[in-house]
Write an enzyme that holds these catalytic residues in place. Structure first.
Site, mmCIF file in Angstrom:
data_model
loop_
_atom_site.group_PDB
_atom_site.id
_atom_site.type_symbol
_atom_site.label_atom_id
_atom_site.label_comp_id
_atom_site.label_asym_id
_atom_site.label_seq_id
_atom_site.Cartn_x
_atom_site.Cartn_y
_atom_site.Cartn_z
ATOM 1 N N GLY A 153 10.181 6.065 5.917
ATOM 2 C CA GLY A 153 11.380 5.379 6.388
ATOM 3 C C GLY A 153 11.557 4.018 5.731
ATOM 4 N N GLU A 158 1.572 1.529 -0.454
ATOM 5 C CA GLU A 158 0.768 2.012 0.660
ATOM 6 C C GLU A 158 0.736 3.539 0.622
ATOM 7 O OE1 GLU A 158 2.031 0.928 4.620
ATOM 8 O OE2 GLU A 158 0.204 1.712 5.509
ATOM 9 N N GLU A 185 -0.297 -0.045 12.690
ATOM 10 C CA GLU A 185 0.838 0.821 13.024
ATOM 11 C C GLU A 185 1.022 0.994 14.534
ATOM 12 O OE1 GLU A 185 3.067 1.273 11.067
ATOM 13 O OE2 GLU A 185 2.159 1.082 9.081
ATOM 14 N N GLU A 243 9.366 -3.133 10.513
ATOM 15 C CA GLU A 243 8.854 -3.650 9.237
ATOM 16 C C GLU A 243 8.760 -5.173 9.297
ATOM 17 O OE1 GLU A 243 7.573 -1.359 7.752
ATOM 18 O OE2 GLU A 243 8.797 0.343 8.382
HETATM 19 N N1 BES Z 1 3.783 1.112 6.562
HETATM 20 C C1 BES Z 1 4.723 2.104 6.930
HETATM 21 C C2 BES Z 1 5.340 2.823 5.780
HETATM 22 C C3 BES Z 1 4.438 3.737 4.994
HETATM 23 C C4 BES Z 1 3.606 4.626 5.580
HETATM 24 C C5 BES Z 1 4.464 3.746 3.648
HETATM 25 C C6 BES Z 1 2.818 5.459 4.827
HETATM 26 C C7 BES Z 1 3.670 4.573 2.914
HETATM 27 C C8 BES Z 1 2.835 5.451 3.496
HETATM 28 C C9 BES Z 1 5.871 1.508 7.726
HETATM 29 O O1 BES Z 1 5.590 0.320 8.363
HETATM 30 C C10 BES Z 1 6.208 2.496 8.803
HETATM 31 O O2 BES Z 1 5.415 2.699 9.664
HETATM 32 N N2 BES Z 1 7.373 3.117 8.721
HETATM 33 C C11 BES Z 1 7.797 4.173 9.591
HETATM 34 C C12 BES Z 1 8.906 3.761 10.503
HETATM 35 C C13 BES Z 1 8.528 3.001 11.719
HETATM 36 C C14 BES Z 1 9.748 2.595 12.502
HETATM 37 C C15 BES Z 1 7.565 3.727 12.610
HETATM 38 C C16 BES Z 1 8.321 5.262 8.695
HETATM 39 O O3 BES Z 1 8.451 5.023 7.497
HETATM 40 O O4 BES Z 1 8.570 6.353 9.188
HETATM 41 ZN ZN ZN Z 2 4.557 0.517 10.177
#
Ligand code: BES
Ligand code: ZN
Length: 879
Positions: free
Chosen positions: A268, A128, A327, A305
């Protein structure tokens, strides 16, 4: 400067894909010098959406070495296709065909950490948003969904564990010492949810029994030294699975759910189908190495996740302009989960504070964009607080408008109606409308416009008619539908019964269950039977992401602080009071007057310590003064040093006034009880450590011994880190230095602990000056290729050590720009995120603003700027 300027992509240009990929078969042959990727795609023309299209097939790909292409088993010759920088075009294809492509990539040299790369000794992926195109030529867009089968082949001794999405269906060992595992994922998915891992890992295992009685195997894979840090994530995962069944009726849909921890990760964590990949800092914890806040982050992110399995994976996004569909909604779901597991009020306070500091600032700056943006240059730049947090707030407002039952009906309809589809935000809202038989047309404006609405409220009490009038005016010419939760407090602090005067109020029926729906530019509510002038409690629970102005007197704020039945507004009353006192000190500073702190603030904070209706977590929050960045966000023109000076003055006076009571509180709470990461204990430690940090700010008395003692005698990282931080953030540099040194000696083998050690120094107003940051950057523990280390030192410096970042000589800005320039080539995503602190230069007092701008111009003049950095810097500099 760029040779060609990167181009914007527009939502209005969206077109469905010309081809469909029914099956995707991948074969990865992993070696140390290169990896070969063979893909076999079962494709057909998308006649349903593009009847009669006979044009070429265009696939995207980046940094790939193309080895061969076959269509229906026939090798293509050079004149049958064109390879360009980012694409592969095949001139003529049939309606249905099999496409086979072989490419070579170099994961070991991939420092951008997108696509297939190496972290430590293992191979892993991050696809992603648009990382899959660095693995093979493909239709790398979320509305192309396919069934994946993946074979992974690697050296058996170096990489005993080979993982991908779905279920393992075949294993083979070869005489060469290599082995292979084939995985099949029965669910259609876009390629951004693809994942692969190969490494020498240990696994922690457990099971979960779903609501329909199926047993799911749960596995957390880590490097061997971390196997003792997996218990809490496993516990959080099981609680998340249960919660999603109970709250949303959503069951897990594979027989196996895997999590892998990796040290090098841009974000994250990532919700790849059945195979989540986590930044090790967001999954690994034991009491000795992780603080309570790390535990809380792990709980939230494991849940987040996991929840994507429905909100994101089963129902995914049509295009990246719809990012908030998954998101925003998933952040809302994880916030509800956190609220249910912990203190709901404290969670609400934290989220509102994040909105008001970071999101409001973003929405007032050069990168401001709607929750559904209309354009972007680089999608990686749009994983923002607006998409995430404002997107969450918008979903929360829908919940408030529909009620819990109506919201659940809407989410059920959404999941059922769109299961297996790639959809838009509009489809989410339609499901909410259809399930509840109402229109959200006006409400949709929240998705489409950037900026923070302002609502001005004035009140009037009529002593004769016994009526109380509230007049609301919203700033936008085209009004939003704004849910404003409110109450009126009577003489003894009780909530008054609200009876509307139907004739004089502009819309009698829009006030329901404590929520007033502001829909017009201006509206008036008249309450009858009000015997004495009440105190209004407005925007309870932060019911909308707006700025609401009402001219409270300090006495009214004291009253709300004492009596408001709404926890959020009770906290906010204390914040408003403190803010008002800090503003007053700032104007005294400016006028060269003696600095006076309103004694009512001291009394109010003092009496908080005596209240027994507040739980520990809430009290800890209430004792903390508004942050420098929040104060800054409320200023027209920002002078960080003036803010810091005033805030520090108020904090010192408070610390001196409350020291005796704080010491009693500290001692009462400082009992050893065997560390558990559970809400009650966490709240107790949080309050105790808040008291400790205040005590070390006191000028009277000598409290550093308390900190030194706590630093030396504790059984957990929370108390150890809190003691260290309180020393580092006060004027006890000798004690701080020796604690820092012994801490490093003790923990240098634990990277996650070392990162906290780096961050506590980089974020300190005392220790954080620029020479110290330079020292940290050349310390053996630092590595610019590791995003967690970059965040710990450079991110924390620019975001937390505001007085030093904004050093008068501009050296803080220069240090940041130097590092952005280095990272621009190594890791564009991380480089681009670091530009944010400079991007708001227009809001700073002249000399600082100009220095910030000069650094942006210096970055802009670099050759070969990445799209990521180019977008943020150019938008920051343009008008
Ligand atoms: N899908 C995202 C991770 C992501 C975002 C991967 C952009 C690559 C590019 C994941 O679900 C996410 O939103 N992670 C957040 C943490 C969450 C608790 C809000 C993060 O990685 O900060
Ligand atoms: Zn997310």
């Amino acid at each position: 400067m760029q040779d060609t300027q990167p181009k914007s992509i527009y939502l209005k240009d969206y077109q469905p894909p010309h081809f469909v990929i029914e099956e995707t078969h991948l074969r990865f042959d992993l070696f140390e010098e290169y990896s070969q990727v063979d893909s076999r795609l079962v494709m057909r023309r998308n006649h349903q959406q593009h009847a009669g299209y006979t044009g070429p097939l265009v696939l995207v790909g980046q940094q790939l070495e193309l080895l061969s292409i076959k269509v229906d088993g026939e090798l293509l010759t050079a004149d049958e296709y064109q390879v360009e920088d980012d694409s592969l075009t095949i001139n003529t294809v049939a309606d249905d065909f099999i496409l086979e492509i072989s490419t070579r990539i170099e994961p070991q040299n991939n420092t951008a950490l997108e696509g297939l790369y190496k972290s430590g000794g293992m191979f892993c992926t991050q696809c992603e948003a648009e990382g899959f195109r660095r693995i093979t030529y493909y239709l790398d867009r979320p509305d192309v969904m396919s069934i994946f089968t993946t074979e992974v082949i690697a050296d058996a001794s170096k990489y005993p564990i080979l993982l991908s999405n779905g279920n393992a269906v075949q294993r083979e060992t070869f005489a060469s010492g290599r082995h292979s595992v084939t995985w099949h994922d029965p669910h259609k998915k876009p390629c951004y949810l693809f994942a692969l891992v190969a490494g020498s890992l240990l696994v922690k295992e457990d099971t979960f029994k779903t609501m329909s009685g199926r047993t799911v195997d749960l596995q957390i894979f880590v490097e061997p030294q971390n196997i003792d840090k997996t218990d809490y994530a496993m516990d959080a995962l099981k609680r998340s699975m249960k919660w999603d069944e109970e709250k949303y009726g959503r069951e897990y849909d594979l027989d196996i759910f895997m999590i892998v921890a990796v040290d090098d990760f841009n974000m994250g964590a990532m919700e790849n189908k059945g195979l989540n990949i986590f930044n090790s800092s967001c999954v690994l914890a034991n009491p000795q190495t992780a603080t309570d806040s790390a535990y809380q982050r792990i709980e939230a992110i494991v849940a987040h996740e996991y929840f994507h399995n429905w909100s994101g994976n089963r129902v995914t996004c049509r295009d990246w302009f719809q990012l908030s569909l998954k998101e925003g909604f998933t952040v809302y779901r994880d916030a509800q989960f956190t609220a249910d597991m912990n203190s709901a009020t404290v969670k609400r306070i934290e989220d509102a504070a994040l909105m008001r500091t970071v999101q409001f600032a973003e929405d007032a700056g050069p990168m401001a964009h709607p929750v559904q943006p209309d354009s972007f240059i680089e999608i990686s730049n749009f994983y923002t607080v607006t998409i995430y947090e404002k997107g969450c707030e918008v979903v929360g407002m829908i919940n408030k408008l529909l009620g819990d039952e109506g919201f659940r009906k809407g989410s059920d309809l959404y999941f059922d109606r769109h299961d297996g589809q790639a959809v838009t935000i509009n489809e989410f809202v339609s499901a909410m409308e259809d399930a509840n038989n109402l229109s959200l047309t006006q409400f949709k404006r929240w998705y489409k416009s950037a900026g923070t609405p302002i609502v001005d409220v004035v009140s009037q009490y009529d002593d004769v008619a016994k009526t109380y009038t509230l007049n609301f005016k919203q700033s936008c010419a085209e009004p939003f539908l704004i849910p404003i939760e409110l109450g009126l407090l009577g003489e003894s602090g009780q909530d008054l019964e609200l009876v509307m005067d139907e004739n004089t109020s502009s819309k009698g029926d829009s006030f329901n269950g404590g929520i007033f729906q502001l829909t017009e530019k201006e509206q008036t509510l008249v309450f009858t039977g009000i015997e004495k002038e009440p105190v209004p409690s407005l925007l309870r629970d932060f019911s909308a992401p707006i700025k609401l102005n009402y001219d409270y007197s300090r006495d009214q704020l004291l009253f709300l602080l004492q009596y408001d039945s709404d926890g959020f507004n009770c906290w906010d009353a204390g914040q408003k009071l403190a803010l008002d006192v800090i503003y007053e000190v700032m104007s005294q500073q400016q006028a060269n007057l003696p600095l006076m702190v309103d004694p009512r603030l001291l009394t109010a904070y003092g009496s908080l310590l005596q209240r027994d209706d507040l739980d520990h977590a809430m009290l800890a929050k209430m004792l903390i003064l508004p942050s420098i960045s929040y104060i800054a966000e409320t200023q027209e023109e920002i002078d960080i040093h003036a803010i810091n000076q005033a805030r520090t003055h108020v904090q010192t006076i408070l610390a001196d006034a409350l020291a005796a009571d704080l010491e009693i509180l500290y001692k009462r709470l400082n009992i050893t009880q065997g560390y558990l990461p559970e809400p009650g204990q966490m709240a107790q430690r949080g309050l105790k450590n808040a008291a400790l940090s205040y005590l070390l700010k006191a000028t009277s008395g000598d409290y550093k011994a308390l900190a030194v003692n706590q630093f030396e005698n504790n059984d957990n990282m929370t108390d150890s880190m809190a003691a260290l931080a309180s020393l580092v953030n006060s004027n006890h540099s000798l004690e701080a230095r020796s604690a820092l040194d012994s801490f490093y000696q003790q923990w240098k083998a634990e990277p996650l602990v070392v990162n906290q050690w780096l961050a506590v120094q980089a974020g300190s107003a005392e220790y954080g000056h620029v020479e110290n940051i330079q020292k940290l950057l050349s310390h053996e523990a630092f590595d610019i290729k590791n995003p967690n280390k970059v965040r710990s030192v450079i991110g924390t410096f620019a975001g937390q050590s505001l007085v030093n970042f904004h050093a008068e000589d501009g050296s803080g800005y220069q240090l940041l720009a130097d590092n952005i320039i280095s990272l621009n080539t190594l890791n564009p995503q991380i480089a681009s995120r670091l530009v944010a602190p400079l991007s708001k230069w227009r809001r700073y007092v002249d000399q600082q603003g100009q220095q910030m701008k000069q650094q942006l111009q210096r970055i802009m003049a670099q050759p070969a700027l990445s799209k990521d950095v180019y977008e943020v810097v150019s938008k920051s500099l343009s008008l």
